[in-house]
Scaffold this active site. Structure first.
Site, PDB file in Angstrom:
ATOM      1  N   ARG A 203      67.614 -13.950  21.410  1.00 29.73           N
ATOM      2  CA  ARG A 203      66.699 -12.907  20.925  1.00 29.73           C
ATOM      3  C   ARG A 203      66.464 -13.239  19.470  1.00 29.73           C
ATOM      4  O   ARG A 203      67.356 -13.174  18.640  1.00 29.73           O
ATOM      5  CB  ARG A 203      67.328 -11.516  21.092  1.00 29.73           C
ATOM      6  CG  ARG A 203      66.570 -10.367  20.402  1.00 29.73           C
ATOM      7  CD  ARG A 203      65.164 -10.184  20.965  1.00 29.73           C
ATOM      8  NE  ARG A 203      64.497  -9.002  20.399  1.00 29.73           N
ATOM      9  CZ  ARG A 203      63.666  -9.046  19.347  1.00 29.73           C
ATOM     10  NH1 ARG A 203      63.435 -10.201  18.729  1.00 29.73           N
ATOM     11  NH2 ARG A 203      63.095  -7.948  18.924  1.00 29.73           N
TER      12      ARG A 203
ATOM     13  N   HIS B 147      65.333 -11.005  13.776  1.00 25.03           N
ATOM     14  CA  HIS B 147      64.342  -9.939  13.579  1.00 25.03           C
ATOM     15  C   HIS B 147      64.993  -8.739  12.916  1.00 25.03           C
ATOM     16  O   HIS B 147      66.209  -8.696  12.724  1.00 25.03           O
ATOM     17  CB  HIS B 147      63.753  -9.527  14.934  1.00 25.03           C
ATOM     18  CG  HIS B 147      64.740  -8.774  15.794  1.00 25.03           C
ATOM     19  ND1 HIS B 147      65.784  -9.400  16.443  1.00 25.03           N
ATOM     20  CD2 HIS B 147      64.863  -7.458  16.095  1.00 25.03           C
ATOM     21  CE1 HIS B 147      66.490  -8.504  17.112  1.00 25.03           C
ATOM     22  NE2 HIS B 147      65.961  -7.315  16.910  1.00 25.03           N
TER      23      HIS B 147
ATOM     24  N   HIS C  27      64.108  -4.143  12.429  1.00 29.87           N
ATOM     25  CA  HIS C  27      63.228  -3.021  12.797  1.00 29.87           C
ATOM     26  C   HIS C  27      63.671  -1.778  12.047  1.00 29.87           C
ATOM     27  O   HIS C  27      64.754  -1.740  11.464  1.00 29.87           O
ATOM     28  CB  HIS C  27      63.219  -2.788  14.305  1.00 29.87           C
ATOM     29  CG  HIS C  27      64.525  -3.089  14.991  1.00 29.87           C
ATOM     30  ND1 HIS C  27      65.640  -2.307  14.850  1.00 29.87           N
ATOM     31  CD2 HIS C  27      64.901  -4.132  15.792  1.00 29.87           C
ATOM     32  CE1 HIS C  27      66.633  -2.832  15.563  1.00 29.87           C
ATOM     33  NE2 HIS C  27      66.219  -3.947  16.137  1.00 29.87           N
TER      34      HIS C  27
ATOM     35  N   GLU D 298      70.121   0.060  15.692  1.00 28.72           N
ATOM     36  CA  GLU D 298      70.343  -0.471  17.053  1.00 28.72           C
ATOM     37  C   GLU D 298      71.812  -0.388  17.418  1.00 28.72           C
ATOM     38  O   GLU D 298      72.658  -0.950  16.727  1.00 28.72           O
ATOM     39  CB  GLU D 298      69.864  -1.927  17.097  1.00 28.72           C
ATOM     40  CG  GLU D 298      70.230  -2.684  18.366  1.00 28.72           C
ATOM     41  CD  GLU D 298      69.687  -4.116  18.345  1.00 28.72           C
ATOM     42  OE1 GLU D 298      68.526  -4.310  17.937  1.00 28.72           O
ATOM     43  OE2 GLU D 298      70.439  -5.034  18.722  1.00 28.72           O
TER      44      GLU D 298
ATOM     45  N   HIS E 262      69.027  -9.296  12.305  1.00 28.44           N
ATOM     46  CA  HIS E 262      70.067  -9.708  13.253  1.00 28.44           C
ATOM     47  C   HIS E 262      69.501 -10.607  14.350  1.00 28.44           C
ATOM     48  O   HIS E 262      68.285 -10.746  14.493  1.00 28.44           O
ATOM     49  CB  HIS E 262      70.733  -8.474  13.864  1.00 28.44           C
ATOM     50  CG  HIS E 262      69.767  -7.506  14.482  1.00 28.44           C
ATOM     51  ND1 HIS E 262      69.078  -6.579  13.730  1.00 28.44           N
ATOM     52  CD2 HIS E 262      69.369  -7.323  15.760  1.00 28.44           C
ATOM     53  CE1 HIS E 262      68.301  -5.860  14.520  1.00 28.44           C
ATOM     54  NE2 HIS E 262      68.453  -6.290  15.763  1.00 28.44           N
TER      55      HIS E 262
ATOM     56  N   GLU F 232      60.339  -2.249  21.575  1.00 30.16           N
ATOM     57  CA  GLU F 232      60.959  -3.574  21.468  1.00 30.16           C
ATOM     58  C   GLU F 232      59.906  -4.676  21.301  1.00 30.16           C
ATOM     59  O   GLU F 232      60.195  -5.751  20.790  1.00 30.16           O
ATOM     60  CB  GLU F 232      61.847  -3.811  22.695  1.00 30.16           C
ATOM     61  CG  GLU F 232      62.473  -5.168  22.845  1.00 30.16           C
ATOM     62  CD  GLU F 232      63.454  -5.555  21.739  1.00 30.16           C
ATOM     63  OE1 GLU F 232      64.001  -4.652  21.063  1.00 30.16           O
ATOM     64  OE2 GLU F 232      63.672  -6.764  21.545  1.00 30.16           O
TER      65      GLU F 232
ATOM     66  N   HIS G 100      79.856  21.722  30.592  1.00 30.22           N
ATOM     67  CA  HIS G 100      79.987  21.676  29.128  1.00 30.22           C
ATOM     68  C   HIS G 100      78.603  21.605  28.508  1.00 30.22           C
ATOM     69  O   HIS G 100      77.597  21.509  29.222  1.00 30.22           O
ATOM     70  CB  HIS G 100      80.801  20.431  28.710  1.00 30.22           C
ATOM     71  CG  HIS G 100      80.081  19.137  28.971  1.00 30.22           C
ATOM     72  ND1 HIS G 100      79.998  18.566  30.220  1.00 30.22           N
ATOM     73  CD2 HIS G 100      79.363  18.311  28.153  1.00 30.22           C
ATOM     74  CE1 HIS G 100      79.282  17.455  30.161  1.00 30.22           C
ATOM     75  NE2 HIS G 100      78.869  17.272  28.920  1.00 30.22           N
TER      76      HIS G 100
ATOM     77  N   HIS H 103      76.690  20.211  24.436  1.00 26.71           N
ATOM     78  CA  HIS H 103      76.930  19.524  23.166  1.00 26.71           C
ATOM     79  C   HIS H 103      76.330  20.346  22.037  1.00 26.71           C
ATOM     80  O   HIS H 103      75.145  20.683  22.086  1.00 26.71           O
ATOM     81  CB  HIS H 103      76.345  18.106  23.207  1.00 26.71           C
ATOM     82  CG  HIS H 103      76.935  17.321  24.342  1.00 26.71           C
ATOM     83  ND1 HIS H 103      78.141  16.666  24.243  1.00 26.71           N
ATOM     84  CD2 HIS H 103      76.522  17.164  25.621  1.00 26.71           C
ATOM     85  CE1 HIS H 103      78.429  16.126  25.419  1.00 26.71           C
ATOM     86  NE2 HIS H 103      77.460  16.406  26.268  1.00 26.71           N
TER      87      HIS H 103
ATOM     88  N   GLU I 264      71.541  14.745  24.592  1.00 26.26           N
ATOM     89  CA  GLU I 264      72.371  13.692  25.190  1.00 26.26           C
ATOM     90  C   GLU I 264      71.478  12.748  25.990  1.00 26.26           C
ATOM     91  O   GLU I 264      70.653  13.179  26.794  1.00 26.26           O
ATOM     92  CB  GLU I 264      73.417  14.310  26.124  1.00 26.26           C
ATOM     93  CG  GLU I 264      74.234  13.279  26.889  1.00 26.26           C
ATOM     94  CD  GLU I 264      75.391  13.904  27.652  1.00 26.26           C
ATOM     95  OE1 GLU I 264      75.495  15.144  27.670  1.00 26.26           O
ATOM     96  OE2 GLU I 264      76.200  13.144  28.208  1.00 26.26           O
TER      97      GLU I 264
ATOM     98  N   HIS J 253      75.606  21.615  31.348  1.00 26.51           N
ATOM     99  CA  HIS J 253      75.434  20.630  32.410  1.00 26.51           C
ATOM    100  C   HIS J 253      76.763  20.150  32.977  1.00 26.51           C
ATOM    101  O   HIS J 253      77.825  20.369  32.385  1.00 26.51           O
ATOM    102  CB  HIS J 253      74.611  19.432  31.928  1.00 26.51           C
ATOM    103  CG  HIS J 253      75.141  18.761  30.683  1.00 26.51           C
ATOM    104  ND1 HIS J 253      74.984  19.300  29.434  1.00 26.51           N
ATOM    105  CD2 HIS J 253      75.825  17.605  30.498  1.00 26.51           C
ATOM    106  CE1 HIS J 253      75.537  18.500  28.536  1.00 26.51           C
ATOM    107  NE2 HIS J 253      76.066  17.468  29.152  1.00 26.51           N
TER     108      HIS J 253
HETATM  109 MN    MN Z   1      67.116  -5.574  17.373  1.00 26.59          MN
HETATM  110 MN    MN Z   2      77.318  15.929  28.296  1.00 30.94          MN
END
Ligand code: MN
Ligand code: MN
Length: 406
Positions: free
Chosen positions: A116, A119, A121, A125, A164, A187, A298, A300, A305, A344
């Site tokens: 890859r 590059h 961005h 990541e 990277h 991407e 539960h 968050h 998520e 959830h």
């Molecule tokens: Mn990347």
């Molecule tokens: Mn969860």
């Protein structure tokens, strides 16, 4: 498909996905009534049975599902595949999964030696290695140099704007999941090394690097690189560079080296800035749920998520408030999404373990357990709400147990 066979399949899905036996019954046995008598009907029109079989909770939803929720699932198998000389890539962004405004995912394969391209961005990541081995490189803004080899279960995190590369190693390269802290990430639109070289006048390149103007005459067109075939590099220690310093917080993390939170029914491994300090915008949990078990009810308290299913089959039930609830089925390679603060559970619906990643755009992992909340609330208060007996209240757990039964 005739209505009788179709009806049998509906019943089979309602019973929890015993498709093979329900289809076999269709050929030889009696008609089985749907699980919710008096509701629904046969489905004699056009349909895709293969998809239906993967969606028992969409086809015959739990009676408790109600109201309108946005789509909370997208399959990588339904994403466009970009094929290149060194491997392939596909993505699930806000364009595929509209509800996911602040996280996008990329699934990438690099063949042995496949690179890859160097590059950078705007988004940060985060990555989880799904298969094989890879070499990753980066530098930071202070000129610290990072090179490491990663294998299955390892993570990496490249902060926003940090350049990277990734290269497939070993006999068969690698496959990994990338997570970006921006749903709009694309991407196909990153800052590529070769692209910049092609868009700077040669005399400017010559002046910048102090070399002759024709030194960069052979730089390939960006369409030749991006993900391109190359030789597998030598061992990692041959990549050391005299005098180079390391970033203060390493960009890789060995998730599988951690002692997991372990219950009778599964495990959870959490990585956030407490143990992976570089990962300042992504917190994660790798969850394993045994057959018959469930990631408990539960929510968050910090953010949405984003889920990625690595293996097994599961259903995700989401409670959105105001009487709204919906259930989605998942299998390997699916992405799920639970909007901020919605209650959830994730239940294993198969006969093998289900493993998935919980991803959060946050510097810390946090969840609130329904069970623990009730166990730590005054009994009279709980009784007054739920009208349950003492034995039920005794069963609540003061200690959090992310995977149940305990
Ligand atoms: Mn990347
Ligand atoms: Mn969860």
């Amino acid at each position: 498909m005739d209505p009788i066979t179709r009806r049998t399949m509906l019943a089979g899905t309602a019973a929890g996905g015993v498709f093979a036996s329900s289809l076999a019954r269709a050929q030889t046995g009696p008609i089985v009534e749907p699980k919710r008598p008096g509701h629904g009907g046969t489905n004699p029109g056009p349909d895709n049975q293969t998809i239906d079989r993967m969606n028992p909770n969409i086809l015959v939803p739990p009676a408790q599902d109600h109201g309108t929720l946005p789509n909370l699932r997208f399959r990588f198998g339904d994403s466009h595949m970009r094929l290149e000389s060194g491997g392939w890539t596909r993505q699930i962004t806000v364009r595929e999964l509209g509800v996911s405004k602040n996280i996008a995912g990329v699934n990438m394969r690099l063949n042995a030696g496949g690179i890859r391209e160097l590059h950078w961005h705007k988004a940060a990541e985060w990555a989880y290695m799904l298969y094989g081995t890879a070499r990753i490189t980066a530098i930071d803004a202070d000129g610290n140099r990072f090179v490491d080899d990663v294998g299955v279960g390892d993570l990496w995190y490249f902060p926003s704007g940090i350049p990277h590369s990734i290269q497939g190693l070993g006999s068969d390269g690698c496959e990994f999941l990338l997570v970006f802290d921006d749903g709009e990430f694309d991407e196909d639109n990153t800052f590529l090394l070769s692209d910049w070289f092609k868009h700077v006048p040669p005399e400017v390149l010559a002046k910048n690097f102090g070399v002759s103007a024709d030194a960069f005459a052979k730089v390939p067109d960006p369409s030749e690189l991006y993900i391109f075939a190359a030789q597998v590099p030598g061992p990692l220690d041959t990549d050391k560079m005299a005098g180079a310093t390391q970033p203060p917080n390493t960009f890789s993390h060995r998730l599988m080296a951690q002692d997991p939170i372990r219950t009778k029914s599964g495990t959870v491994r959490i990585a956030d800035t407490k143990n992976f300090p570089a990962s300042v915008t992504i917190a994660s949990g790798l969850v394993e749920v045994n057959p018959g078990a469930m990631r408990e009810l539960h929510w968050h308290p910090n953010t949405d998520e984003w889920l990625y299913f690595i293996e097994g089959t599961a259903r995700l039930g989401v409670f959105a408030g105001s009487g709204q609830a919906r259930t989605f089925d998942f299998s390997a390679g699916d992405v799920g999404f639970v909007p901020f603060a919605m209650g959830h559970y994730i239940e294993n619906t198969g006969s093998t373990p289900v493993r998935f990643l919980e991803i959060f755009k946050s510097n810390y992992y946090a969840d609130v357990s329904l069970n623990q909340w009730l166990a730590l609330t005054p009994r009279e208060l709980v009784e007054a709400h739920l009208r349950v007996d003492q034995a039920t209240i005794d069963a609540f757990h003061k200690l959090k147990s992310p995977v149940v039964p305990v």
